[in-house]
Design an enzyme around this catalytic site. Structure first.
Site, PDB file in Angstrom:
ATOM      1  N   PRO A 129       0.803  -1.231   0.000  1.00 34.13           N
ATOM      2  CA  PRO A 129       0.000   0.000   0.000  1.00 34.13           C
ATOM      3  C   PRO A 129       0.835   1.278   0.000  1.00 34.13           C
ATOM      4  O   PRO A 129       0.449   2.269  -0.619  1.00 34.13           O
ATOM      5  CB  PRO A 129      -0.828  -0.138   1.298  1.00 34.13           C
ATOM      6  CG  PRO A 129      -0.993  -1.610   1.459  1.00 34.13           C
ATOM      7  CD  PRO A 129       0.301  -2.210   0.998  1.00 34.13           C
ATOM      8  N   GLY A 132       4.692   1.217  -3.810  1.00 34.31           N
ATOM      9  CA  GLY A 132       4.401   0.787  -5.176  1.00 34.31           C
ATOM     10  C   GLY A 132       5.625   1.022  -6.036  1.00 34.31           C
ATOM     11  O   GLY A 132       6.492   0.163  -6.183  1.00 34.31           O
ATOM     12  N   SER A 133       5.735   2.234  -6.586  1.00 29.95           N
ATOM     13  CA  SER A 133       6.905   2.568  -7.389  1.00 29.95           C
ATOM     14  C   SER A 133       8.176   2.629  -6.554  1.00 29.95           C
ATOM     15  O   SER A 133       9.278   2.435  -7.060  1.00 29.95           O
ATOM     16  CB  SER A 133       6.684   3.912  -8.104  1.00 29.95           C
ATOM     17  OG  SER A 133       5.625   3.823  -9.024  1.00 29.95           O
ATOM     18  N   ARG A 269     -18.398  -0.161 -42.823  1.00 35.97           N
ATOM     19  CA  ARG A 269     -19.199   0.961 -42.367  1.00 35.97           C
ATOM     20  C   ARG A 269     -19.222   2.042 -43.450  1.00 35.97           C
ATOM     21  O   ARG A 269     -18.179   2.449 -43.969  1.00 35.97           O
ATOM     22  CB  ARG A 269     -18.618   1.533 -41.077  1.00 35.97           C
ATOM     23  CG  ARG A 269     -19.245   2.832 -40.603  1.00 35.97           C
ATOM     24  CD  ARG A 269     -20.706   2.671 -40.247  1.00 35.97           C
ATOM     25  NE  ARG A 269     -21.200   3.858 -39.567  1.00 35.97           N
ATOM     26  CZ  ARG A 269     -22.465   4.184 -39.465  1.00 35.97           C
ATOM     27  NH1 ARG A 269     -23.404   3.393 -40.007  1.00 35.97           N
ATOM     28  NH2 ARG A 269     -22.832   5.283 -38.813  1.00 35.97           N
ATOM     29  N   GLN A 280     -10.478  10.643 -46.129  1.00 35.07           N
ATOM     30  CA  GLN A 280      -9.066  10.903 -45.834  1.00 35.07           C
ATOM     31  C   GLN A 280      -8.776  10.940 -44.331  1.00 35.07           C
ATOM     32  O   GLN A 280      -7.721  10.484 -43.893  1.00 35.07           O
ATOM     33  CB  GLN A 280      -8.620  12.217 -46.479  1.00 35.07           C
ATOM     34  CG  GLN A 280      -8.374  12.111 -47.977  1.00 35.07           C
ATOM     35  CD  GLN A 280      -7.724  13.355 -48.546  1.00 35.07           C
ATOM     36  OE1 GLN A 280      -7.759  14.426 -47.950  1.00 35.07           O
ATOM     37  NE2 GLN A 280      -7.123  13.227 -49.720  1.00 35.07           N
ATOM     38  N   GLU A 364       4.242  -2.755 -13.345  1.00 30.14           N
ATOM     39  CA  GLU A 364       5.672  -3.058 -13.575  1.00 30.14           C
ATOM     40  C   GLU A 364       6.469  -1.796 -13.902  1.00 30.14           C
ATOM     41  O   GLU A 364       7.365  -1.790 -14.742  1.00 30.14           O
ATOM     42  CB  GLU A 364       5.825  -4.141 -14.650  1.00 30.14           C
ATOM     43  CG  GLU A 364       5.229  -5.459 -14.186  1.00 30.14           C
ATOM     44  CD  GLU A 364       5.692  -6.660 -14.977  1.00 30.14           C
ATOM     45  OE1 GLU A 364       6.823  -6.630 -15.490  1.00 30.14           O
ATOM     46  OE2 GLU A 364       4.926  -7.636 -15.048  1.00 30.14           O
ATOM     47  N   SER A 367       4.859   4.915 -16.361  1.00 33.91           N
ATOM     48  CA  SER A 367       5.582   5.637 -17.421  1.00 33.91           C
ATOM     49  C   SER A 367       6.523   6.676 -16.816  1.00 33.91           C
ATOM     50  O   SER A 367       7.610   6.937 -17.354  1.00 33.91           O
ATOM     51  CB  SER A 367       4.585   6.305 -18.374  1.00 33.91           C
ATOM     52  OG  SER A 367       3.832   5.331 -19.069  1.00 33.91           O
TER      53      SER A 367
END
Length: 383
Positions: A129, A132-133, A269, A280, A364, A367
């Site tokens: 808790p 984490g990082s 579609r 385009q 894991e 970013s």
């Protein structure tokens, strides 16, 4: 989609993964997303095909292949159901690798053989808790008591946390030593005092379990310590390098699925009297999606190649994860936009891809953490 010049065995792995993903995994993906059913039977089938121990040497009942083969297979599994790719990634990149590189022959014989054949499912338990990082800030304690270690604490964000057979758990054995006082343990699921708690109600990845685990006076035999006492932080960080390559491959699979569904939809579609792929703006979106996926794929293959060659790959792994997970979110979001209102419904699946993609930027190593890792490695190289 660009592809490396693959060996015959790599081609076989890719074709087998594609066939299994298409025929076995994909048909139930929407239902699993609704029910949250954990696909243990599918994981055992993947084990029988060798996908739960791709890089484990044959000596320990694995397939003995390379990281390129692994990311090819994982990408195809993630295209069909990213939730199923999570336990495959955790097992190969983290659990198997840790036992292979740091486990004693006793632990390899007891756990790695079964894991490599898919007869056991493994889980990796590092986060807490308040840690984490920042994995250095673990509060779970392990105290020696004769021939046992006694563990107490709370872990969270444990993938496959209810259905795993063996867990790699990190705890502080010497708090005064900081991160050098962290050790790694192998804990059987049925150990007294080891209690998985309720499943998290997540945004996506519903076919993958995520739970917290309470450890109350958990007695672990001293032979179940992985590596040396105090080596746990080093083991965890080394393992995450491979884990990040796996998550990057997973993200590429999600993005590729979103692109393929978008192309198929754009062909059928019609608006303003013609298929939307003739507009385009749609062509531009599809071209951007394709370009981003190709670039991400090359970063994944680069990191996998360096890992297989035994070369330094910390920066490459973080670059692959950071870029691939970013574009997975971009591409999935564009896929929903291309589908219009239908993209907001379960039937067309792109809304699931968008939900599943988000967590790849978080687990894991977020970013933001990848940015720090990349910058740190750059400074090392310049020095």
């Amino acid at each position: 989609m660009f592809s490396l010049e693959l060996s015959d065995i790599q081609k076989t792995i890719l074709e087998t993964a594609q066939k299994f993903a298409r025929e076995v995994i994909a048909p139930g993906a929407i239902e699993r997303d609704i029910t949250g059913e954990f696909p243990k039977d599918i994981l055992h089938q993947l084990g029988e095909l060798g996908f739960m121990g791709i890089t484990v040497p044959e000596e320990w009942d694995g397939v003995g292949l390379d990281t390129i083969s692994y990311v090819l297979a994982l990408r195809e599994i993630a295209k069909a159901d990213a939730g199923i790719s999570i336990p495959v990634s955790v097992q190969n990149s983290l659990v198997n690798w840790i036992f292979l590189k740091y486990g004693s022959d006793f632990l390899k014989d007891k756990y790695l053989r079964q894991l490599a054949m898919g007869k056991m499912i493994g889980a990796y338990s590092l986060s807490e808790p308040e840690a984490g990082s920042d994995a250095r800030s673990l509060s779970t304690r392990a105290e020696q008591d004769g021939n046992y270690w006694i563990l107490n604490g709370l872990k969270n964000w444990v993938s496959t946390g209810k259905s795993a057979d063996v867990y790699v758990v990190f705890a502080k054995t010497n708090p005064e030593m900081g991160h050098r006082g962290i050790s790694a343990f192998a804990i059987d699921a049925n150990t007294e005092g080891f209690q998985p708690l309720k499943k998290e109600d997540k945004m996506g990845m519903h076919s993958s379990e995520t739970v917290s685990i309470a450890l109350t006076n958990v007695r672990v035999p001293k032979e179940n310590i992985i590596g040396k006492v105090g080596e746990g932080f080093y083991i965890a960080m080394k393992a995450l390098n491979g884990g990040r390559i796996g998550i990057a491959a997973q993200a590429v699979g999600i993005a590729q699925a979103a692109l393929e569904k978008s192309v198929s939809y754009a062909k059928v579609r019609k608006t303003m009297g013609k298929p939307i792929y003739e507009h385009q703006i749609i062509q531009y979106k599809l071209a951007q999606m394709s370009m981003k996926i190709s670039a991400a794929e090359m970063l994944v293959f680069k990191a996998a190649y360096l890992r297989d060659a035994g070369l330094e790959h910390v920066r490459a792994a973080s670059e692959a994860k950071m870029f691939a997970t970013t574009i997975a979110n971009d591409v999935a979001r564009d896929a929903v936009q291309i589908h219009g209102g239908y993209g907001y419904t379960r039937e067309y699946e792109v809304e699931r891809l968008m939900r599943d993609a988000k967590v790849t930027e978080i687990y894991e190593g977020t970013s933001e953490i990848q940015s720090l890792v990349i910058a740190r490695e750059l400074f090392k190289e310049i020095d």
